[in-house]
Design a protein around this motif. Structure first.
Motif, PDB file in Angstrom:
ATOM      1  N   LYS A  16     -25.153  40.548  27.418  1.00 23.67           N
ATOM      2  CA  LYS A  16     -23.823  39.946  27.438  1.00 23.67           C
ATOM      3  C   LYS A  16     -23.390  39.432  26.060  1.00 23.67           C
ATOM      4  O   LYS A  16     -22.521  38.571  25.955  1.00 23.67           O
ATOM      5  CB  LYS A  16     -23.783  38.783  28.441  1.00 23.67           C
ATOM      6  CG  LYS A  16     -24.029  39.190  29.882  1.00 23.67           C
ATOM      7  CD  LYS A  16     -22.911  40.069  30.412  1.00 23.67           C
ATOM      8  CE  LYS A  16     -23.124  40.392  31.886  1.00 23.67           C
ATOM      9  NZ  LYS A  16     -22.069  41.284  32.417  1.00 23.67           N
ATOM     10  N   GLU A  17     -24.006  39.966  24.994  1.00 27.16           N
ATOM     11  CA  GLU A  17     -23.671  39.475  23.658  1.00 27.16           C
ATOM     12  C   GLU A  17     -22.182  39.640  23.343  1.00 27.16           C
ATOM     13  O   GLU A  17     -21.537  38.713  22.839  1.00 27.16           O
ATOM     14  CB  GLU A  17     -24.484  40.216  22.592  1.00 27.16           C
ATOM     15  CG  GLU A  17     -25.983  39.946  22.633  1.00 27.16           C
ATOM     16  CD  GLU A  17     -26.739  40.929  23.519  1.00 27.16           C
ATOM     17  OE1 GLU A  17     -27.957  41.000  23.402  1.00 27.16           O
ATOM     18  OE2 GLU A  17     -26.071  41.639  24.315  1.00 27.16           O
ATOM     19  N   ILE A  19     -30.267  31.871  25.253  1.00 27.29           N
ATOM     20  CA  ILE A  19     -30.069  33.170  24.609  1.00 27.29           C
ATOM     21  C   ILE A  19     -30.863  34.278  25.286  1.00 27.29           C
ATOM     22  O   ILE A  19     -30.425  35.441  25.297  1.00 27.29           O
ATOM     23  CB  ILE A  19     -30.433  33.070  23.100  1.00 27.29           C
ATOM     24  CG1 ILE A  19     -29.979  34.320  22.342  1.00 27.29           C
ATOM     25  CG2 ILE A  19     -31.918  32.815  22.916  1.00 27.29           C
ATOM     26  CD1 ILE A  19     -28.479  34.486  22.307  1.00 27.29           C
ATOM     27  N   GLU A  64     -20.032  37.192  25.400  1.00 28.28           N
ATOM     28  CA  GLU A  64     -20.134  35.816  24.915  1.00 28.28           C
ATOM     29  C   GLU A  64     -19.381  35.654  23.603  1.00 28.28           C
ATOM     30  O   GLU A  64     -18.768  34.611  23.346  1.00 28.28           O
ATOM     31  CB  GLU A  64     -21.603  35.418  24.737  1.00 28.28           C
ATOM     32  CG  GLU A  64     -22.414  35.399  26.026  1.00 28.28           C
ATOM     33  CD  GLU A  64     -21.820  34.480  27.079  1.00 28.28           C
ATOM     34  OE1 GLU A  64     -21.084  33.542  26.720  1.00 28.28           O
ATOM     35  OE2 GLU A  64     -22.070  34.704  28.276  1.00 28.28           O
ATOM     36  N   ARG A  72     -24.811  28.718  25.326  1.00 28.57           N
ATOM     37  CA  ARG A  72     -25.227  30.131  25.180  1.00 28.57           C
ATOM     38  C   ARG A  72     -26.453  30.262  24.285  1.00 28.57           C
ATOM     39  O   ARG A  72     -27.367  31.024  24.587  1.00 28.57           O
ATOM     40  CB  ARG A  72     -24.081  30.961  24.616  1.00 28.57           C
ATOM     41  CG  ARG A  72     -23.154  31.574  25.656  1.00 28.57           C
ATOM     42  CD  ARG A  72     -22.631  30.593  26.639  1.00 28.57           C
ATOM     43  NE  ARG A  72     -21.662  31.166  27.564  1.00 28.57           N
ATOM     44  CZ  ARG A  72     -20.923  30.458  28.395  1.00 28.57           C
ATOM     45  NH1 ARG A  72     -21.042  29.125  28.410  1.00 28.57           N
ATOM     46  NH2 ARG A  72     -20.073  31.028  29.229  1.00 28.57           N
ATOM     47  N   THR A  92     -31.332  34.689  28.480  1.00 23.84           N
ATOM     48  CA  THR A  92     -30.536  35.162  29.611  1.00 23.84           C
ATOM     49  C   THR A  92     -29.412  36.065  29.115  1.00 23.84           C
ATOM     50  O   THR A  92     -29.112  37.097  29.727  1.00 23.84           O
ATOM     51  CB  THR A  92     -29.952  33.963  30.379  1.00 23.84           C
ATOM     52  OG1 THR A  92     -31.012  33.108  30.784  1.00 23.84           O
ATOM     53  CG2 THR A  92     -29.184  34.425  31.610  1.00 23.84           C
ATOM     54  N   VAL A  93     -28.779  35.693  28.025  1.00 23.95           N
ATOM     55  CA  VAL A  93     -27.729  36.525  27.437  1.00 23.95           C
ATOM     56  C   VAL A  93     -28.283  37.896  27.065  1.00 23.95           C
ATOM     57  O   VAL A  93     -27.658  38.931  27.328  1.00 23.95           O
ATOM     58  CB  VAL A  93     -27.130  35.833  26.190  1.00 23.95           C
ATOM     59  CG1 VAL A  93     -26.119  36.752  25.497  1.00 23.95           C
ATOM     60  CG2 VAL A  93     -26.463  34.514  26.566  1.00 23.95           C
ATOM     61  N   LYS A  94     -29.470  37.910  26.463  1.00 21.10           N
ATOM     62  CA  LYS A  94     -30.091  39.170  26.047  1.00 21.10           C
ATOM     63  C   LYS A  94     -30.487  40.031  27.251  1.00 21.10           C
ATOM     64  O   LYS A  94     -30.292  41.249  27.242  1.00 21.10           O
ATOM     65  CB  LYS A  94     -31.333  38.878  25.199  1.00 21.10           C
ATOM     66  CG  LYS A  94     -31.059  38.218  23.856  1.00 21.10           C
ATOM     67  CD  LYS A  94     -30.426  39.182  22.882  1.00 21.10           C
ATOM     68  CE  LYS A  94     -30.246  38.543  21.511  1.00 21.10           C
ATOM     69  NZ  LYS A  94     -29.563  39.445  20.569  1.00 21.10           N
TER      70      LYS A  94
END
Length: 593
Positions: free
Chosen positions: A222-223, A214, A226, A210, A216-218
């Motif tokens: 999806k914080e 990061i 995750e 993750r 892609t998460v942002k």
């Protein structure tokens, strides 16, 4: 998990190179332990001298001064010996851990790509850091403490028997129970430690993946999700930890109770012996101190046994990697005397990724690539184009069929020699976190040097110099983890330069210009056209300009080549898969940005 003597022997064998340091540490340990165990005996003699009815106060004081002076000198020697024990053992631990990490990292890097497909980076990093540290600690400070506790238990037991055999027999009744508990607890702990380390490896895997992606998460916000995933993994690890804590609490509670029962029994029976005149006050005091030291040392032995089992649990995870033989070696095999011409042949090749045995990627495929020519492989996404490139570099072996280079089966060739003569640029190039210069020079063989003139030529041909001039540190600019500080197009230019600096006989271009704008693509395309002359080129492309220049085009569909020929021949077919791809605008034209 049953205890195996072979596990212990193998764990101890890691300390063999440090035998002289450990021998010196054991010598210091014997001295310091002997001095520590002499204290109760000396104290008993002092008390007997003080309370003796045969000596006056002056003589008692003289004896007291004499004993204290001797003890002071002995204590100084003991302190120096204790320093030597800890210093030598800890230094040995650092060297053992370093050597173990080197061996483990070497074995990890020797494994084939299919093995890495089933392992997370976080898991392997966890074994390289946490597991090796635990093994190193088991063979150093823990071993030091265990040997010290063993020496003190043996010495204390001997002195208790010497002081009063009958009193020693009273305290010895509890020892078998404690020993039995230690064996059961140790076996349980090895199993729980392995589960804990596996779960922590899963946590590391989730966190590393993750944090490495990061952005892609942002992008997808999806914080929270995750965080919940990691919290779930940590909760599972916590439950395993609770089980270990419960077992540890029961074990140490019982051993503590056993120690207190011993002391209470000794005090009661010793008091009776003193009252009867069978034992002096000094001897009883010495015995009690020996009993206390022995009880503390038995607790130390319990902790040693616990940590040793943890070390064995971690070591078994390391040995899984150390003992594994890679399916594709990094070297070994035939090394032809001449450089390859570049004639490649796939014969009845079938392949699926080992991590996905039910999904066949290439099915009974035959393909010939002529030496010195450009062969383009086209097809829809998922048709197996990139897999062909991986098989040619022998990152994987096909399940069926054979691949030949100049008539030599790839399985018989030295993999290092093969890859030395192949330059590859992937669609998503990955850079290391060094400088631009370091990433380009990574393409050179070990001990190979390149002149600054040739280096400048390469970066100009790959058009790296154009954007490097605009950076504050030029070619020495750090690119960040996986090249995150560079744009997609800049990373591709660096990757092209890294491949070209090898001056390879075979080039594999997997969408090598996909991330470039139209102007940069045209410049690099012209450079690649000059560089591909006289080389065998396997290009996987979605751009029409690249495909038109190829002498041979292989159309891939569902893992098979269904059409083959040059651009004109394929376009002249009345009904063909290639013509359909062109008509549906599968390929980008050169003027698209």
């Amino acid at each position: 998990m049953k205890f195996k003597n072979s596990d212990l022997k193998r764990l101890l064998s890691l300390a063999k190179p440090e035998k002289w340091s450990i021998a010196g540490a054991i010598g210091c340990l014997i001295i310091s332990s002997s001095i520590t165990m002499a204290v109760p005996f000396g104290l008993g003699k002092i008390l007997d001298a003080i309370y003796s009815t045969d000596t006056d106060s002056k003589q008692a004081r003289e004896k007291l001064n004499e004993f204290c002076a001797i003890l002071a000198g002995i204590f100084i020697i003991g302190g120096v010996a204790n320093f030597g024990r800890v210093y030598l053992f800890n230094n040995a631990s650092l060297r053992i851990t370093k050597r173990l990490r080197e061996l483990l990292y070497k074995r990890i890097t020797m494994q084939e790509c299919s093995w890495f497909d089933t392992k997370g980076t976080g898991e392997l990093v966890n074994r390289l850091s946490a597991d090796t540290s635990m093994v190193g600690n088991s063979l150093s400070q823990n071993l030091s403490d265990g040997l010290r506790s063993t020496a003190m238990v043996l010495a204390g037991t001997g002195m208790m028997i010497y002081t009063s055999p009958s009193l020693a027999l009273v305290g010895a009744g509890v020892v078998p129970c404690v020993a039995g508990m230690a064996v059961v607890y140790g076996r349980y702990l090895r199993n729980i430690t392995r589960q804990m380390m596996d779960k922590l490896a899963d946590v590391m895997k989730v966190g590393e993946e993750r944090m490495g992606n990061i952005k892609t998460v942002k992008i997808f916000s999806k914080e929270r999700r995750e965080n919940e995933i990691l919290s779930k993994e940590l909760e599972d690890a916590l439950q395993i930890g609770y089980r270990e804590s419960k077992a540890r609490a029961i074990f140490y509670g019982m051993t503590g109770l056993s120690g207190n029962i011993i002391i209470m029994s000794v005090l009661y029976y010793g008091g009776i012996l003193v009252n009867d005149g069978s034992l002096s006050i000094g001897s009883l005091t010495s015995f009690i101190l020996y009993a206390a030291y022995t009880a503390i040392s038995i607790g130390g032995l319990s902790n040693f046994y616990t940590e040793l089992n943890k070390g064995i649990g971690s070591a078994t995870r390391i040995w899984e990697i150390m003992d594994r033989q890679p399916l594709i070696p990094i070297e070994g095999g035939l090394i032809p005397s001449l450089k390859p011409r570049g004639e490649i042949s796939f014969r009845n090749v079938s392949f699926n990724y080992p991590s996905r045995p039910d999904a066949t990627v290439i099915k009974n495929m035959d393909m010939n690539v002529q030496a010195g020519q450009i062969t383009a492989i086209v097809g829809r996404s998922g048709s197996g184009k990139s897999s062909i490139a991986s098989l040619l570099m022998r990152l994987y072996d096909p399940q069926n069929g054979d691949i030949f280079l100049d008539g030599h089966n790839l399985r018989t060739l030295d993999p290092s020699w093969l890859r030395k003569h192949i330059g590859a640029v992937n669609q998503e190039p990955v850079l290391f976190s060094g400088s631009i210069r370091d990433n380009i020079l990574y393409g050179l063989d070990e001990n190979e040097k390149i002149s600054e003139v040739d280096f400048q030529r390469v970066i100009e041909e790959a058009h790296v110099i154009e954007f490097a001039r605009q950076l504050p540190d030029g070619l020495n600019t750090l690119v960040g983890q996986r090249g995150i500080m560079l744009s997609g197009g800049q990373k591709q230019r660096v990757a092209i330069a890294r491949a070209l600096i090898k001056n390879p006989e075979i080039l594999i271009l997997d969408e090598a210009t996909s991330a470039l704008d139209a102007v940069s693509e045209e410049l690099i395309q012209k450079a690649l056209e000059n560089l591909t002359k006289g080389r065998t080129v396997l290009t996987i492309a979605h751009r029409l300009s690249t495909i038109k220049n190829a002498q041979n085009i292989c159309v891939l569909q569902d893992g098979r080549i269904i059409e083959q020929g040059n651009y004109r021949e394929l376009m002249n077919l009345p009904q063909g898969a290639f013509k359909e791809l062109v008509q549906h605008q599968t390929f980008k034209t050169s003027d698209e940005s």
